[in-house]
Write an enzyme that holds these catalytic residues in place. Structure first.
Site, PDB file in Angstrom:
ATOM      1  N   SER A  45       0.795  -1.230   0.000  1.00 31.44           N
ATOM      2  CA  SER A  45       0.000   0.000   0.000  1.00 31.44           C
ATOM      3  C   SER A  45       0.827   1.280   0.000  1.00 31.44           C
ATOM      4  CB  SER A  45      -0.965   0.003   1.188  1.00 31.44           C
ATOM      5  OG  SER A  45      -2.025  -0.897   0.958  1.00 31.44           O
ATOM      6  N   LYS A  75       3.046   6.656   4.923  1.00 31.56           N
ATOM      7  CA  LYS A  75       2.179   5.634   4.330  1.00 31.56           C
ATOM      8  C   LYS A  75       2.739   4.263   4.648  1.00 31.56           C
ATOM      9  CE  LYS A  75      -1.302   4.081   2.248  1.00 31.56           C
ATOM     10  NZ  LYS A  75      -1.309   3.117   3.365  1.00 31.56           N
ATOM     11  N   THR A  76       1.887   3.394   5.137  1.00 33.97           N
ATOM     12  CA  THR A  76       2.284   2.022   5.457  1.00 33.97           C
ATOM     13  C   THR A  76       1.893   1.083   4.322  1.00 33.97           C
ATOM     14  OG1 THR A  76       0.183   1.633   6.583  1.00 33.97           O
ATOM     15  CG2 THR A  76       2.021   2.417   7.932  1.00 33.97           C
TER      16      THR A  76
END
Length: 287
Positions: free
Chosen positions: A60, A228-229
């Site tokens: 992601s 963002k992970t």
């Protein structure tokens, strides 16, 4: 005056030594771990890496790339960020992570673009991401936008739908850690987006709610994280394909550290992956 000049001359050497210490500490932290761990950070105009070679599955994290691409297209067209987006029920995959699906399980609906982007980036909604990709012109157009801003050492060819259909295709969306850190640097320093598009993305990255025990766990008082992970698929053998976190840490004085920790093919477990990421971030910030 001579003392001042000498001190100024010594500063670059001190920074270089501190960076080497951080690299050594990170190498010690990841040594012997049942995972492939890549780390990169950019601070004070200098880039540093540990295990940067090869391709790490982005998962992601690539939603950041998609967001930039869609926003750049909107900016060129002069499309407002509050534009209404029509979504067909058939676009909403059922068997995927999607908070948006819970609100609209079996219906066509309309949503503001800025809200859709929040779902995709801050909440990591897979259906929202694929709609963002559609608005960007497709995954090929996302790749083209990244090339246009000068990003290198990455590959994008998959959507959330194609990865859900065949989890092994998630290895196709890959990058070096340094390329990811460089994307965040470009967002903040190279004006690849004008306003209000840049401001919208930065505010959404700051509001990311996923991964509170990863990079965010390393923050001290007065620090912020825009990030963002990305979490991969669990293979039949129990290995997790990826467990990532990347973004920009802003220190109380305004100094920024662009950092990416990408963990590939790990059998450590989620909590251990998170602790590893936080420990790496602490080593970087202590340089």
């Amino acid at each position: 005056m001579k003392k001042i000049i000498i001190l100024l001359l010594l500063v670059p050497f001190a920074l270089a030594a501190a960076a080497q210490d951080a690299e050594s500490e990170i190498a010690r932290i990841i040594e012997g771990k049942p995972a492939e761990v890549g780390v990169a950070w950019i601070a004070d105009g200098e880039a540093h890496t540990v295990n940067n070679a090869g391709g790490y599955p982005l998962m992601s994290v690539f939603k950041t790339h998609c967001a930039v691409a869609a926003l750049r297209r909107m900016e060129r067209r002069g499309t407002p960020t509050d534009t209404l987006v029509k979504v067909k029920a058939r676009e909403m995959l059922k068997d995927t992570y999607s908070p948006l699906l819970r609100l609209h399980p079996d219906e066509d609906f309309t949503i503001r673009f800025d809200s859709l982007l929040h779902y995709s980036v801050a909440l990591s909604d897979n259906n929202a991401c694929d709609i963002i990709i559609r608005l960007a012109g497709g995954i090929g157009a996302v790749d083209a936008e990244m090339r246009a801003i000068g990003l290198t050492d990455y590959h994008l060819s998959e959507t959330e739908a194609s990865m859900a259909a065949d989890p092994m295709r998630s290895y196709n969306n890959r990058s070096t850690p340094l390329s990811v850190a460089e994307l965040f640097r470009k967002i903040y320093e190279e004006n690849i987006l004008g306003e209000p598009y840049a401001g919208l993305l930065k505010s959404i990255l700051l509001s990311t709610s996923t991964g509170p025990n990863k990079l965010k766990a390393a923050l001290g008082p007065g620090m912020t994280l825009a990030h963002k992970t990305g979490t991969g698929f669990t293979l039949p053998c129990g290995t997790l394909t990826a467990d990532n976190d990347a973004g920009v840490i802003t220190l109380p004085g305004g100094r920024r550290i662009y950092i990416a920790v990408l963990i590939k093919d790990t059998s450590l477990g989620g909590e251990a992956n998170a602790r590893l990421t936080a420990d790496i971030a602490r080593a970087v910030m202590e340089e």
